[in-house]
Scaffold this motif. Structure first.
Motif, PDB file in Angstrom:
ATOM      1  N   LEU A  50      13.487  -7.957  -3.231  1.00  0.00           N
ATOM      2  CA  LEU A  50      12.926  -6.803  -2.524  1.00  0.00           C
ATOM      3  C   LEU A  50      11.838  -7.251  -1.545  1.00  0.00           C
ATOM      4  O   LEU A  50      11.757  -6.727  -0.426  1.00  0.00           O
ATOM      5  N   PHE A  51      11.010  -8.189  -1.964  1.00  0.00           N
ATOM      6  CA  PHE A  51       9.967  -8.719  -1.080  1.00  0.00           C
ATOM      7  C   PHE A  51      10.588  -9.243   0.217  1.00  0.00           C
ATOM      8  O   PHE A  51      10.167  -8.890   1.329  1.00  0.00           O
ATOM      9  N   ARG A  91      11.904  -8.794   6.036  1.00  0.00           N
ATOM     10  CA  ARG A  91      12.908  -8.917   7.094  1.00  0.00           C
ATOM     11  C   ARG A  91      13.135  -7.582   7.810  1.00  0.00           C
ATOM     12  O   ARG A  91      13.181  -7.533   9.036  1.00  0.00           O
ATOM     13  N   ASP A  92      13.272  -6.492   7.059  1.00  0.00           N
ATOM     14  CA  ASP A  92      13.648  -5.211   7.655  1.00  0.00           C
ATOM     15  C   ASP A  92      12.476  -4.506   8.347  1.00  0.00           C
ATOM     16  O   ASP A  92      12.663  -3.845   9.365  1.00  0.00           O
ATOM     17  N   VAL A  93      11.282  -4.634   7.777  1.00  0.00           N
ATOM     18  CA  VAL A  93      10.125  -3.897   8.290  1.00  0.00           C
ATOM     19  C   VAL A  93       9.211  -4.774   9.129  1.00  0.00           C
ATOM     20  O   VAL A  93       8.605  -4.314  10.097  1.00  0.00           O
ATOM     21  N   TYR A 121       3.912   2.812  -5.307  1.00  0.00           N
ATOM     22  CA  TYR A 121       3.936   1.540  -4.575  1.00  0.00           C
ATOM     23  C   TYR A 121       4.098   0.377  -5.555  1.00  0.00           C
ATOM     24  O   TYR A 121       3.324   0.238  -6.500  1.00  0.00           O
ATOM     25  N   VAL A 122       5.102  -0.455  -5.332  1.00  0.00           N
ATOM     26  CA  VAL A 122       5.371  -1.604  -6.200  1.00  0.00           C
ATOM     27  C   VAL A 122       4.669  -2.814  -5.598  1.00  0.00           C
ATOM     28  O   VAL A 122       5.163  -3.422  -4.646  1.00  0.00           O
ATOM     29  N   GLY A 182       9.342   1.550   1.648  1.00  0.00           N
ATOM     30  CA  GLY A 182      10.255   0.504   1.194  1.00  0.00           C
ATOM     31  C   GLY A 182       9.837  -0.102  -0.136  1.00  0.00           C
ATOM     32  O   GLY A 182      10.681  -0.567  -0.912  1.00  0.00           O
ATOM     33  N   LEU A 183       8.549  -0.083  -0.423  1.00  0.00           N
ATOM     34  CA  LEU A 183       8.039  -0.628  -1.681  1.00  0.00           C
ATOM     35  C   LEU A 183       7.746   0.471  -2.708  1.00  0.00           C
ATOM     36  O   LEU A 183       6.969   0.277  -3.635  1.00  0.00           O
TER      37      LEU A 183
END
Length: 439
Positions: A140-141, A146-148, A132-133, A318-319
């Motif tokens: 990316l943030f 936006r996507d999730v 996990y980032v 995603g992260l």
């Protein structure tokens, strides 16, 4: 005419109301380094003793917000919303709340902190997930939000940098507890995150920084009013921290608890009440629901349908975390080598808990910090913590400790035993939600 920092300090020392220009000048000097640490400390102490009006506090908040980057979420198809807690023990709310709000049409770009002292940090919990980032780049943030619909990350260096310097000096000059300075510190970071609404969770009780209800009410009220004055619609809830919010405290253990909550394996009533109440306030602030009843029903459905769990899983993947964390958490979350029940000193009912002491027991296990630069052991902590009124004895321990060695276990056991008061009668338990404050 130049505004000399010593004159600004003198005026506040003498109880004067500072102008917006004076406050802005002081924050500019704070950011640039033109004002010395001694002057910053003197200003903080002057505010500590003389206070600030709400207008002054709003001006300080705005100036610190504008000391660095301010994120812009105007391109999102829905409102950018967040919640902030003043910190406690077993407070895992953010992990469930963010995906639930996302399931209802909100967007939650949540910038969280690490634990210090007896309180656990959301970022430390997420760092227990392999890969996990927690501090991604801005691109990316924004993509994950936006996507999730939500992304929980750590503070970037250039969000409210004036607050970072100011807080570090306050921390070593015994001025942290000033309500105006706490308010400006919290809200400057939230305003820099570009939010359209904030639900504020102000804890009170034995595990909170505000141990007295009057102090918690003063802080909650000040935050709500100053936030509105600074352009951020905010509702404050005062919630109970006279016992751990969850029966679990410890980083990987709390991630496991959150997964069980999201997937419906276990939803403890007090945790559920606080999570739903705060999430519902966010929906109201974002104009996604007309009233509290509708908002709470929407959050209930987000959990019951599994949508919140799905979104949390997508956020983790995603992260950089495992794509199947929700299905196989035990394959990824670190486990401590030693597990042992901690029996009570006497049989009976739990009549009081020093919740701060419970948090410090987790620190003693290696699951928290006493200095900001310390590393932590994500695997350790306490599960099955007894709550107020619970009957404890041979068949019901105070908790089950997850430890890395016998020495840590011994220290934590001593601290946990000191934190619990055992008697014969169950105490009156405070409601999880104590009060709602709207500006």
């Amino acid at each position: 005419m130049a505004l000399l920092p010593q004159e600004i300090i003198r005026r506040k020392r003498d109880g004067a109301t500072l102008s917006d220009d004076e406050i802005s000048a002081f924050v500019r000097g704070l950011s640039s380094g033109a004002i010395s640490e001694g002057q910053v400390a003197a200003f903080a102490m002057a505010v500590f003793f003389k206070g600030m009006s709400r207008d002054e506090c709003a001006a300080l908040t705005r100036a610190m917000t504008n000391s660095g980057d301010v994120l812009d979420w105007s391109d999102l198809p829905g409102p950018a919303l967040d919640k902030h807690s003043t910190g406690g023990v077993g407070d895992t709310v953010s992990l469930m709340l963010a995906p639930a709000v996302a399931a209802c049409g909100g967007f939650t770009p949540m910038i969280s902190g690490r634990g210090l002292g007896h309180t656990g940090g959301t970022l430390d919990k997420l760092d227990s997930i392999p890969g996990y980032v927690s501090q991604p780049d801005n691109a990316l943030f924004r993509k994950i939000v936006r996507d999730v619909g939500c992304a929980i990350i750590g503070q970037t260096a250039n969000l409210a940098p004036a607050d970072k310097r100011f807080y570090a000096i306050r921390d070593v000059t015994a001025t942290v507890e000033s309500i105006p300075l706490i308010t400006a510190s919290i809200l400057s970071k939230k305003l820099s995150a570009g939010l359209q609404g904030l639900a504020m969770d102000v804890k009170w009780g034995s595990g909170a920084f505000m141990a007295k209800s009057d102090d918690a009410r003063a802080l909650a009220t000040n935050i709500a009013y100053v936030a509105m004055a600074a352009g951020l619609p905010t509702t404050s809830l005062i919630t109970d921290m006279n016992e751990p919010l969850a029966s679990v405290a410890g980083n990987a253990l709390e991630i496991r608890y959150a997964i069980d909550f999201l997937t419906g394996v276990r939803r403890e009533p007090r945790m559920y009440a606080v999570t739903v109440a705060l999430a519902a306030e966010m929906l109201i602030l974002g104009n996604l629901a007309d009233d509290i009843d509708e908002a709470e029903q929407m959050i209930d459905r987000a959990f019951a349908s599994g949508r919140a769990a799905e979104i949390f899983g997508r956020m983790v993947a995603g992260l950089g975390g495992p794509a199947d964390l929700m299905q196989r958490p035990d394959a990824y979350l670190a486990k401590a080598p030693l597990t042992r029940a901690i029996p009570p000193a006497a049989n009976g009912r739990v009549t009081a808990i020093d919740t701060r002491g419970v948090g410090l027991a987790v620190v003693a296990l290696g699951g928290g910090r006493t200095r900001a630069d310390q590393t932590i052991d994500h695997s350790v902590g306490l599960i099955e913590l007894a709550g107020l009124g619970d009957e404890v004895g041979p068949d019901r321990p105070l908790a089950i400790a997850h430890a890395r060695d016998e020495a840590d276990l011994a220290r934590a056991t001593e601290m946990l035993l000191a934190a619990y008061v055992i008697g014969s009668e169950a105490p009156t338990r405070a409601p999880a939600i104590v009060e709602r404050i709207v500006a």
